[in-house]
Design a protein around this motif. Sequence first.
Motif, PDB file in Angstrom:
ATOM      1  N   ARG A  36       0.803  -1.221   0.000  1.00  0.00           N
ATOM      2  CA  ARG A  36       0.000   0.000   0.000  1.00  0.00           C
ATOM      3  C   ARG A  36       0.846   1.287   0.000  1.00  0.00           C
ATOM      4  N   PRO A  37       1.873   1.429   0.868  1.00  0.00           N
ATOM      5  CA  PRO A  37       2.639   2.694   0.856  1.00  0.00           C
ATOM      6  C   PRO A  37       3.273   2.999  -0.495  1.00  0.00           C
ATOM      7  N   ARG A  38       3.800   1.963  -1.137  1.00  0.00           N
ATOM      8  CA  ARG A  38       4.433   2.198  -2.447  1.00  0.00           C
ATOM      9  C   ARG A  38       3.396   2.542  -3.502  1.00  0.00           C
TER      10      ARG A  38
ATOM     11  N   ARG B  80       0.591   4.050  -2.978  1.00  0.00           N
ATOM     12  CA  ARG B  80       0.159   5.425  -2.706  1.00  0.00           C
ATOM     13  C   ARG B  80       1.170   6.412  -3.268  1.00  0.00           C
TER      14      ARG B  80
ATOM     15  N   ASP C 256      -5.207   8.310  -2.520  1.00  0.00           N
ATOM     16  CA  ASP C 256      -5.844   7.354  -1.616  1.00  0.00           C
ATOM     17  C   ASP C 256      -7.035   6.675  -2.288  1.00  0.00           C
TER      18      ASP C 256
ATOM     19  N   GLU D 296       6.550   6.892   6.634  1.00  0.00           N
ATOM     20  CA  GLU D 296       5.488   7.034   5.633  1.00  0.00           C
ATOM     21  C   GLU D 296       5.872   8.065   4.583  1.00  0.00           C
TER      22      GLU D 296
ATOM     23  N   VAL E 187       8.670   7.029   1.995  1.00  0.00           N
ATOM     24  CA  VAL E 187       8.175   6.284   0.844  1.00  0.00           C
ATOM     25  C   VAL E 187       7.483   7.220  -0.132  1.00  0.00           C
ATOM     26  N   LEU E 188       6.670   8.113   0.387  1.00  0.00           N
ATOM     27  CA  LEU E 188       5.882   8.994  -0.463  1.00  0.00           C
ATOM     28  C   LEU E 188       6.758   9.925  -1.276  1.00  0.00           C
TER      29      LEU E 188
END
Length: 279
Positions: A9-11, A13, A27, A89, A92-93
């Motif tokens: 999920r983090p990647r 996003r 999201d 978080e 990654v973003l």
Amino acid sequence: MTVDFETHRPRLRAVAYRMLGSLTEADDAVQETWLRASRADTGDVANVAGWLTTITARVCLDQLRRRAARPEEPLPDPVVTAPDGLDPEHEVLLADAVGLALLVVLDTLTPAERLAFVLHDTLGVPFDDIGRLVGRSPNAAAQLASRARRRIRDAAVQPDADLTRQWKVADAFLAAARAGDFTALVEVLAPDVVLRADAGTPVALRGADDVAPQVLSYARMAPFARRVLVNGAVGFVPAPGGQPFAVIALTVRGDRVTAIHILADPDRLAGLSLPSSLP
């Protein structure tokens, strides 16, 4: 699939944010990816990460194509963090220095160009796969990415890598704004500096002589400005009484500010995740 999806999920996003420039839409795109993935037969999926990235890319491409009818896009959503580092978080973003100025240029690309650049240049997705996503040959997909790369290079949107140097210029910018010193402000601005602001109505200006008065119109807030990182580059959040008034992002190249992005729309500010305490 639930465990696999949450791992990625983090990647996903981060991919969606680069594609869309909107945290809310990113999201939504990830949620749509989950819905599609949960309904799919995964028995033959050998590369879960690549498969999920492809689904997310398709969702984002559809969203970008729907945007084409909009006459004007607002500034991309900034990612605001404390100046002393990023939490996991945000690391990654904001991988690969996806600066706000870069996102603004990405907004000027066609949907296919943006997808080709993001997938190939930041994720290393082969042009064969990109071509299938956009309905083009691999060579045509490579040309899409090349055009995007050229636009980005010509716009010179990447800030100096040295944050200490960025802060030196940013502090001179803030000092001139606090003093209401037009001459000092012009000296720290690049001659062709670009300012984009969104206070509910988008504003775009170019050239130091036109940008400086707009910056000085925010001078009353300068004493309340606090250092932050905006998409990994230098910036400020004026917060009188502890309430954020704007997010100001600077792009610094050499010893000049080459771009300024100001988000002062109260509704959008309310939806941002800002550091709980500012220095």
